[in-house]
Every structure is written in structure tokens, then in C-alpha cells.
Design an enzyme around this catalytic site. Structure first.
Site, PDB file in Angstrom:
ATOM      1  N   ASP A  48       0.833  -1.201   0.000  1.00 41.66           N
ATOM      2  CA  ASP A  48       0.000   0.000   0.000  1.00 41.66           C
ATOM      3  C   ASP A  48       0.869   1.253   0.000  1.00 41.66           C
ATOM      4  O   ASP A  48       1.877   1.322   0.728  1.00 41.66           O
ATOM      5  CB  ASP A  48      -0.905  -0.030   1.243  1.00 41.66           C
TER       6      ASP A  48
ATOM      7  N   GLU B 235      14.722 -15.463   0.492  1.00 42.44           N
ATOM      8  CA  GLU B 235      14.989 -16.544   1.439  1.00 42.44           C
ATOM      9  C   GLU B 235      14.100 -17.754   1.165  1.00 42.44           C
ATOM     10  O   GLU B 235      14.370 -18.850   1.663  1.00 42.44           O
ATOM     11  CB  GLU B 235      14.736 -16.071   2.869  1.00 42.44           C
TER      12      GLU B 235
END
Length: 559
Positions: free
Chosen positions: A218, A268
């Protein structure tokens, strides 16, 4: 004739590449409170979404994007977040989230969640700690607290205006003021604070560990701020350059240091997580920075959303966006509707927005959305044609719940039933705020909430929703719902490399292009029917007679 391409995975592997699934995905935005209510309290919930997984699977989407479902006082539709690592009990629980995610994944649907990093809610534990702490304390340094002006600090630090109207500063009991770009219930985070940065990394891992595949960020361009000791006035602020990366409040170059940290977290995981930025910036080159492989990976383009149903506007936008995608190695996004704007079936049923005085859409909403002032049939006809064109473009397509039903904007919501802060605070968001596109969906043609829930809906639904119910459209081969289903299924079947080749026949009202594999697309923006080139029609947004495509219609075919 011209060929446009973007840097892309191999045409044969894009759809199966685990790390690149998002590049040409069809993503369906769910506004959870208005999608499906499983317990009859008038508010949509996670179990409601789980119950609609068969519907979502039959639609043919690749992913859902969930607007905020976190604990919230709903000062701004859930974008005032109390706790980034929990679920609002009115919407469900973490166990419900896990169940929903498992059901969506079992249906072949990825999960994207909304992250709101510019501000928390004023009920967040850290903001409450800041209010209880003294001036200059570490707790206050997580936000933007300042002394006021005037003899006793009784005036705000600047005359800035918040996005939803009113001042951008609110005073607390000890006299200091805090900054909020939006409502007073949404204090802005201080992203110079390492605790804030680390806590958001923790949040990203929390949801990724629960199986979330991506994030919608956002107002991604607003995080970093330069609040020097002497703040500029609102007039000075408005005159500052917004395209150089040095504006005090938006799109600063330093924000990309944050997203580089996020990218390390995304990487990751196997496959890496992705993100799409909501970044309203001045230029395409500034937007491209958010979409870089070292950052979020993708950024929304709202260019088509801002365009009229106009062939030249569409072609210029498509050409420019694909060129930007080529330069960045990202992929463009195509959007017509979302939770913040008037639905595009309605926009296309009103006077054009561009090149004319006034704001016809705003005026129509302000007048209460009279049906007689809206070209209802023309709006949905143009919306179908535009959407079928959009679904044929290389890049990802973002759809908003209810557009597959052909829903129009609900403008005649009584003042005492409205929820959007922009309505109450005097901001002009498409007229009277954004409630009109957030009205709960009609699943059935009758009942207390047209099948949304057992006991009504949190926003009033109009009587005309009965004619748009999903269950009714299921059995109608010519319905908007079945057009979307067929188009999305064909899109999966036909989609290849991220290229298109424009074909020109001299008709300025027509756009024609070819995708890899001989997949042709013709969009007729004019009102007169045109002869289709020879070939097998795969799908069209309107009936084809004697080889002619009607006005305001799109067709896909193989030559």
C-alpha cells in the site's frame, strides 16, 4: 507493423516457472468484508472466502489478493492496522487463514496479502506506547512526533492537508503533534527508525512462513520522509519537484533501500516471494524503480484505469507500458477497477473523463447515481470489450471482485450507512467516497443480502443487484461471468512470450495485434461494425454476424 516485447522468461516455461508465476498471472482482488459472510453477522470473513474456492477456481484466476483483514477499528476500511500479524476476530482467526490458504493452494490459486507500511492505526501497541511515553522518547521516535508552532506550541508544525481532508497533524495530550498522511487514526511510521524496519521484516516472514506467495504494498512511495527542522508550507510543498527523488514526503530515492531489504527476505524462500507496489508517482521511469528485480519486482500501472474507452489512448498506454517493462525486466500490470475507484462498467457508461471540462463521474455519484443518467448497457458493453482486450495483453491482469458479474457502482448509499472516511472528511474520491465499489456481492437473486450472508450486509445493496447474481449468471452462457470464465481459460491456453505485434489497417477506431502462436486480437472502439480478418473466432465480447464484429466489441481469433 511493430513488435513490442519485454524481457521475459522463455515462452514455453513462463507458466510453469515457479519463480515467475506472477509475470502473466490473472489476480482477483478480494475485499474480504464484502465478499462472502459465513456466519451471518453482515461482514464478509475468511471462512466465506474458503467456501467460495470452487467459484474462484471455476473463474480461472491464478491468484487472489486480499485487502486488509487485520485487527482494525475500520477508520479506513481496514487500512488502519492494529496488529500486522493477526486476523480481525470479526473476519476470522489465524487458523481460519491457514485453512483458507490451504484450500486456495489446493485449487491452484496463489495468495497475495496487503501490507500497509506507511502507517499503523492509532490503536497499535507501539502508538499507544508512544502516547504514554514522554517527548523525545524512543517510543515516540517510531512515529513522527513534533512540537507545534505558536507561543505555546498550540499550532500544528505545518499547514499540510491530509489525503482524506482536514489537517495532516493531530495534537496529543502533552502538546506534541503527530503526522498522519491519511486519517488521524493512521499515524505515519518513521522509517528512519531501525525498529520499524526490522518489525516489518518480521511481518513479511510471518506471512511468508504461513504460505503467502506475495504482497501488495500500500502507498509504497510514501514511506521515507525528510522532515527537516523547518517544514515547508503547503504551497511550497505543492511547488516542489516530484520526479527527482528528493520531494520531502513522497517517492524519495531512499525508499528503495527499504525494498532492497525486503527483496533479501523474499529471496529466502523457494520460490522467492514477490510484491507489487501501489506507487502513484510522476513518471514511468520513477515507477520502474519499484518494479526492479532488486526491489519489489512489480508496480501497478493505473494508466488504463485513467483512460477513456478510446483506441488511441489505449494504444499509447499499452505501447508505453510494454516498453517500460522491457527496460526494467519486469512485467506490466493492467487494471480497470479496484477498491478505490468507481467500477469501470459505470465509468464507461458516463461522459468521457479526458479532454472535457468537469468531472462527469464525480457529478453522477454526487447526484446519487441516477440510473436514467447512466448508459447501463453501453457501460457494460464497453467494459466487456476493454476487459477482453486487456486479458489478451502480455503482463499480469488484476481483476476486482464483482467485475466478472458486470456490477455497476452503487452510488445511492444513505449518508448514515456510509463508511469511507473520505466522505466524512470532505475529500473527493470519485464523488462521495469509495463505498460504492465496496458493496457486498450478490450471489443469489433473492434473500436478505442476495446470498452474501444470512442476515443482511454491512453496506446496503440495491434492488437491481438481483439481476446480476452469480447463481443466475452461472446458467446463462451469454453472461458476463461466463465471458470472464471462457476468456481466462483461453488466456491460459494461449499465453506465451511477453510480446505483441501491432497490425494496422488504417482504421483509427480499431486496435489489432498478434500474440505468439498466431493468436489475433481485434478491438473495435467505434460504433459501426467492421469486417473481421479471416480466421476462427475463439471468443468475442458481443455476437458476430456474417463475419462482422459489432461496434464497441473485442474478438480473439486464429488466422
Amino acid at each position: 507493423m511493430s513488435i513490442i516485447s519485454s524481457q521475459t522468461p522463455d515462452a514455453d516455461t513462463w507458466s510453469t516457472s515457479a519463480s515467475n508465476w506472477w509475470r502473466q498471472a490473472a489476480v482477483y482482488q478480494i475485499y474480504p468484508r464484502s465478499f462472502a459472510d459465513s456466519n451471518g453477522d453482515g461482514i464478509g470473513d475468511l471462512n466465506g472466502i474458503t467456501g467460495k474456492v470452487p467459484y474462484l477456481k471455476s473463474l480461472g484466476i491464478d491468484a487472489v489478493w486480499l485487502s486488509p483483514f487485520y485487527p482494525s477499528a475500520l477508520a479506513d476500511g481496514g487500512y488502519d492496522v492494529d496488529d500486522y500479524r493477526d486476523v480481525d476476530p470479526r473476519i476470522g482467526s489465524l487458523a481460519d487463514f491457514d485453512k483458507m490458504t490451504a484450500a486456495l493452494h489446493a485449487g491452484g490459486i496463489k495468495v497475495i496479502v496487503d501490507i500497509v507500511p506507511n502507517h499503523s492505526s492509532n490503536r497499535h501497541v507501539w502508538f499507544q506506547e508512544a502516547l504514554a511515553a514522554p517527548k523525545g522518547s524512543p517510543a515516540r521516535q517510531r512515529y513522527h512526533f513534533r512540537d507545534g508552532k505558536g507561543g505555546k506550541g498550540e499550532l500544528p508544525p505545518s499547514d499540510w492537508t491530509a489525503a482524506f481532508g482536514g489537517p495532516a497533524w493531530t495534537q496529543v495530550d502533552d502538546g506534541q503533534w503527530y503526522l498522519h498522511t491519511f486519517t488521524p487514526e493512521q499515524p505515519d511510521w518513521n522509517w528512519d527508525n531501525p525498529e520499524v524496519r526490522e518489525d516489518f521484516l518480521k511481518t513479511l516472514r510471518f506471512w511468508a512462513d504461513r504460505g503467502v506467495d506475495g504482497f501488495r504494498v500500500d502507498v509504497a512511495n510514501l514511506l521515507v520522509k525528510d522532515l527537516r527542522s523547518e517544514l515547508p508550507s503547503r504551497q511550497e510543498l505543492d511547488a516542489m519537484d516530484r520526479s527527482s527523488g528528493t520531494h520531502p514526503l513522497m517517492d524519495r530515492d531512499e525508499v528503495h533501500e527499504i525494498y532492497a531489504e525486503w527483496r533479501k527476505v523474499f529471496n529466502e524462500y523457494d520460490p522467492p516471494r514477490f510484491a507489487v507496489a501501489e506507487a502513484w508517482v510522476e513518471t514511468a521511469s520513477r515507477r520502474a524503480k519499484y518494479a526492479s528485480p532488486e526491489g519489489l519486482g512489480q508496480a501497478f500501472s493505473f494508466d488504463l484505469l485513467m483512460a477513456d474507452f478510446n483506441a488511441s489512448q489505449f494504444r499509447a498506454i499499452i505501447t508505453d507500458n510494454l516498453e517500460q517493462a522491457r527496460l526494467t525486466g519486469s512485467t506490466t500490470t493492467w487494471v480497470f477497477s479496484n477498491h478505490d475507484v468507481t467500477r469501470h462498467a459505470t465509468r464507461y457508461g458516463l461522459e468521457p473523463l479526458n479532454g472535457r471540462p468537469g468531472k462527469p463521474g464525480v457529478d453522477w455519484v454526487k447526484a446519487g447515481g441516477p440510473r436514467q443518467a447512466l448508459d447501463v448497457e453501453g457501460g457494460i458493453r464497453r467494459a466487456k470489450a476493454a476487459t477482453l482486450l486487456m486479458l489478451a495483453l502480455p503482463g499480469s491482469a488484476y481483476l476486482y471482485q464483482g467485475e466478472e458479474l458486470g456490477l455497476h457502482e452503487v452510488a445511492d448509499i444513505p449518508a448514515d450507512r456510509r463508511q469511507d472516511p473520505s466522505f466524512f472528511r470532505g475529500a473527493e474520491y470519485d464523488g462521495l467516497g469509495r463505498d460504492g465499489c465496496r458493496v457486498p456481492l450478490p450471489w443469489e437473486p433473492s434473500g436478505p443480502s442476495f446470498g452474501f450472508g444470512a442476515n443482511g450486509a454491512h453496506l446496503p445493496q440495491p434492488d437491481w443487484f438481483a439481476g446480476y447474481a452469480a447463481s443466475t449468471q452461472e446458467a446463462d452462457n451469454a453472461s458476463t461471468l461466463n465471458l470472464y470464465r471462457k476468456a481466462l481459460a483461453l488466456r491460459h491456453e494461449l499465453q506465451g512470450a511477453e510480446t505483441l505485434e501491432w497490425k494496422d489497417d488504417g482504421n483509427e477506431q480499431v486496435l489489432e495485434f498478434v500474440r505468439p502462436g498466431g493468436w489475433h486480437v481485434v478491438a473495435n472502439f467505434g460504433t459501426a461494425a467492421i469486417e473481421l480478418p479471416e480466421g476462427k473466432v475463439l471468443i468475442s465480447s458481443a455476437g458476430i454476424e456474417s463475419g462482422k464484429l459489432p461496434g464497441e466489441a473485442t474478438a480473439w481469433f486464429r488466422a
